[in-house]
Scaffold this active site. Sequence first.
Site, PDB file in Angstrom:
ATOM      1  N   TRP A 127      -2.204 -14.351   4.754  1.00  0.00           N
ATOM      2  CA  TRP A 127      -1.629 -14.103   6.138  1.00  0.00           C
ATOM      3  C   TRP A 127      -2.221 -12.717   6.764  1.00  0.00           C
ATOM      4  CZ3 TRP A 127       0.913 -13.983   1.335  1.00  0.00           C
ATOM      5  CH2 TRP A 127       1.228 -12.649   0.982  1.00  0.00           C
ATOM      6  N   HIS A 128      -2.695 -11.934   5.995  1.00  0.00           N
ATOM      7  CA  HIS A 128      -3.287 -10.529   6.476  1.00  0.00           C
ATOM      8  C   HIS A 128      -4.546 -10.550   7.029  1.00  0.00           C
ATOM      9  CE1 HIS A 128      -3.105  -6.010   5.919  1.00  0.00           C
ATOM     10  NE2 HIS A 128      -4.238  -6.214   6.102  1.00  0.00           N
ATOM     11  N   ALA A 171       0.892  -1.369   0.045  1.00  0.00           N
ATOM     12  CA  ALA A 171      -0.011  -0.055  -0.067  1.00  0.00           C
ATOM     13  C   ALA A 171       0.860   1.195  -0.085  1.00  0.00           C
ATOM     14  CB  ALA A 171      -1.070  -0.037   1.145  1.00  0.00           C
ATOM     15  N   GLU A 179      -3.621 -12.659  -0.010  1.00  0.00           N
ATOM     16  CA  GLU A 179      -2.801 -12.571   1.198  1.00  0.00           C
ATOM     17  C   GLU A 179      -3.384 -13.237   2.192  1.00  0.00           C
ATOM     18  OE1 GLU A 179      -1.511  -8.756   2.128  1.00  0.00           O
ATOM     19  OE2 GLU A 179      -0.485  -8.292   0.418  1.00  0.00           O
TER      20      GLU A 179
END
Length: 396
Positions: A363-364, A304, A361
């Site tokens: 893991w996020h 980001a 993602e």
Amino acid sequence: MGNYYNSDPNRPRRRKKVSKETLRKRQLAALCVIALIVLLLVIVLAKACSKDSSKGGNTTPTETTTTTSDTTTTTMLQSTTTTTTTTSMAAGSNNPNGFKLDKYSVYVNVGEQGIAYVQQYPDGSTEADEVWKSSDPSIATVDTWGHITGVSGGECYVTLTSRKDPTQEATIKVVVTGASNTSNTDKPDSADPDSGSNTDSNKTSQEPQQLAEAPAPSKIQGDGFHYEGDVLIVNKTYSMPASYNPGGLDATCYEWFNKLAQAAAKEGLSMNIASGFRSYDYQATIYNNYCSAYGSSTADTFSARPGNSEHQTGLAIDVNDPSDNFASTPEAPWLAEHCWEYGFIIRYPQGKQDITGYKYEPWHIRYVGYDMAKKIHDSGNITLEEYFGLSSQYPS
């Protein structure tokens, strides 16, 4: 009258007498020649020793003193200047020709991040060969890019090795300050879930807490924040003020992640914080580094821009290994199936890149509280953009 000395060719010639001054000059010339020869020998030996030292990789210079009784030789040797260069390794580095970091000590608070940037790689190694490891993940974790996150107060070490040559490594001392938002018994023991650090009485006392519902995070007061109901929205469309800095993970978010991790540990799984809160400036550094390495268009698919990162909210956590490798671990499916029970959602699901603006993602996770997480789960694990009918695109 004829020359007396030539009158008899058989008569021996008389030798010329040499004066004392001439004799001293000849002796001095001989001494100079000897001194020159000795000097040349010393220079040759010095060069040979220098080559042997450099080949052997010895970083501690050896001083050699040559004593000569001849006064003329000593004077000539003193007129020659020899420069010795000492190579000293910075603390934490095991090889002056290996990794070189900008720092070898990192100080962070619980829930905050720090990083030691690599300034030099061993021969034949690149950024892709970095292997990071924490000596005690219960104190600090480190992700595949070297982002160090404080988990609990204490000291540990993070090592950086090369995948191509594991003998090349650098060591970073990590000091984590600040107390966690829960007691030590609430923290997961990521190194060994069955180590017995939590007694039966502790497990019993935690069961009633586990049955409670994770509350919604508190609203941030002030302008520049976009909310949908109680949910703070941060994506490519909706940014945050650069000045906003909570200083670490939200206390409730951190508490419920610990409960999530402890539940996973009971099933033999390890959940650690690889990346938590990031300030605006820190996110700018990360994003710019990725742009330099991959170009802005590629970087925008997984990183980001500053002000548009959920990590700045203190409500987002990257778990264990924030890379595609995480999807193949047993923790990934468990996290996807159970994170909602603790108030979290998988923020960037698979197949939703066109909606969220970011690649898959697993893991996020993002803390939204139990009620919102259950709605997302019951709706088929859709995205926040889909649930609220929002876009996620940078302004053109």
